[in-house]
Design a protein around this motif. Structure first.
Motif, PDB file in Angstrom:
ATOM      1  N   GLN A 355      17.325 -11.139 -17.163  1.00  0.00           N
ATOM      2  CA  GLN A 355      16.181 -10.553 -16.455  1.00  0.00           C
ATOM      3  C   GLN A 355      14.980 -11.495 -16.460  1.00  0.00           C
ATOM      4  N   GLU A 360      12.462  -8.441  -9.739  1.00  0.00           N
ATOM      5  CA  GLU A 360      12.950  -7.270  -9.004  1.00  0.00           C
ATOM      6  C   GLU A 360      12.693  -7.484  -7.517  1.00  0.00           C
ATOM      7  N   ASN A 365      16.724  -5.951 -10.155  1.00  0.00           N
ATOM      8  CA  ASN A 365      16.603  -7.259 -10.787  1.00  0.00           C
ATOM      9  C   ASN A 365      18.032  -7.753 -11.012  1.00  0.00           C
TER      10      ASN A 365
END
Length: 397
Positions: A355, A360, A365
């Motif tokens: 991540q 996103e 994401n």
């Protein structure tokens, strides 16, 4: 101060330090597989060439670089990618590693005076792409790479109206972190989009020399352009570095090559930017680009690591061998950041949460639920890390 600086995100490794704060790993040797820093030995021929040419430190280097370096790079491009011709005078420019050049390129190419300018990039991505776009006054536009689309660029995620605003796209092949290599048809589609909408393609190929089959090296962007009959590499610039190929990340040596008209403007920009490569480094770089024996040995070491680690890690993390590069993009059984912290605390092995390498976009994401494992340490150290990860995963589940 430039207000655009406030738009920059913390770098992934800053986030990682914050994530690990307060965690106390066991008293075993730390193994860091989070950063893509090659740890194989630097070839002796590069060291010798560098120390033999220290007299070059007494002169100001030119931004264009010495002719012998540009000729060696052009020759390497022709040999490696089976190109008919590369003009060292107009289609090659030495740079201080790909990171510096990838950032500077957006400052040169993007016309920030045009409202709504977009810079497209893959997602997950190398964070320099995003920072370069923001500081050029553009807005990043992300193209998600997911397992559902084979980690390819989902070009349909941008509308025609958005593509019309794109001035530059960053492409990474082999990809960081997925290792995916763009096919000839991928390039055909991308070139057609660039022609239709007038944007420039920046092809980051710094992992191109880490692959597994000596008979099938990854396709390069210039190679694809020539095979598709594109004249003079129009709208295309590629970025290469010695860091991964020759294990010299501290040398800060690479090059850009491609569209001569674009490189002429980039040379002008760089002349003012003051980023000429030291002549001593240039001469050491010639030795590296002219030699393939050390690169073959380098690939052999990476091949051995993948041969030994993929069977170990596949049952617990669902990984498979990438097309190329030295990363494993591993699916985690839980939140990727929580997994990375718990792994560090239990085993003293460091991996990077996926991540942290993505944003996103389009409702997700695409890095979430993955960790990036950089197989940059020595073979036995990587095997030791894999065994610790396997033991951890069995208890973590």
């Amino acid at each position: 101060m430039n207000p655009l600086l406030d738009k920059l995100h913390p770098y992934p490794f800053e986030k990682l330090r914050a994530l690990f704060a307060g965690a106390t790993p066991p008293a075993v040797a730390p193994i860091r597989l989070s950063i893509g820093e090659p740890q194989h030995d630097t070839p002796r021929l590069v060291k010798d060439a560098l120390t033999a040419n220290l007299d070059g430190l007494s002169t100001y280097p030119t931004t264009l670089g010495v002719e012998a370096l540009r000729e060696s790079i052009a020759g390497w491009l022709q040999r490696r990618f089976s190109l008919k011709a590369v003009n060292p005078a107009s289609q090659v420019l030495p740079v201080n590693g790909t990171r510096e050049a990838l950032f500077a390129f957006a400052q040169c190419v993007v016309d920030g005076s045009k409202p709504g300018a977009l810079v497209a990039s893959p997602n997950p991505f190398y964070q320099i792409y995003e920072g370069a776009a923001l500081l050029a006054g553009a807005e990043p536009a992300f193209l998600n790479q997911t397992s559902e689309n084979g980690f390819g660029l989902d070009l349909d995620e941008l509308s025609d109206a958005q593509w019309a605003r794109v001035q530059l796209i960053y492409v990474c092949s082999p990809g960081n972190p997925t290792g995916r290599v763009l096919s000839l048809e991928d390039w055909r589609t991308l070139f057609e989009l660039a022609d239709r909408h007038g944007f420039v393609i920046a092809a980051d190929e710094c992992y191109s020399e880490i692959y597994f089959d000596e008979a099938a090296p990854p396709l390069g962007a210039l190679q694809a352009a020539e095979q598709l009959g594109r004249k003079d590499f129009e709208r295309l610039v590629v970025f290469h570095s010695l860091s991964k190929r020759s294990n010299v990340p501290g040398l800060r040596s690479g090059f850009v090559a491609g569209d001569a008209a674009i490189l002429k403007k980039f040379l002008l920009y760089r002349t003012y930017h003051g980023c000429a490569m030291s002549q001593s480094v240039q001469l050491a770089s010639i030795a590296a680009w002219n030699d393939e024996a050390h690169v073959l040995d380098n690939r052999r070491l990476y091949r051995e690591k993948f041969d030994r680690l993929v069977p170990l890690l596949s049952p617990v993390l669902g990984i498979s061998r990438p097309d190329a590069g030295f990363y494993l993009w591993a699916r985690t059984p839980d939140d990727d950041a929580a997994f990375a912290r718990a792994l560090y605390a239990a085993t003293h092995v460091t991996v990077l949460p996926g991540q942290y390498l993505a944003r996103e976009a389009h409702g997700l994401n695409p890095g979430a639920g993955f960790v990036r494992i950089a197989l940059v340490a020595g073979v036995e150290e990587c095997v030791e890390a894999a065994n610790r990860i396997v033991d951890f995963c069995q208890s973590f589940r």
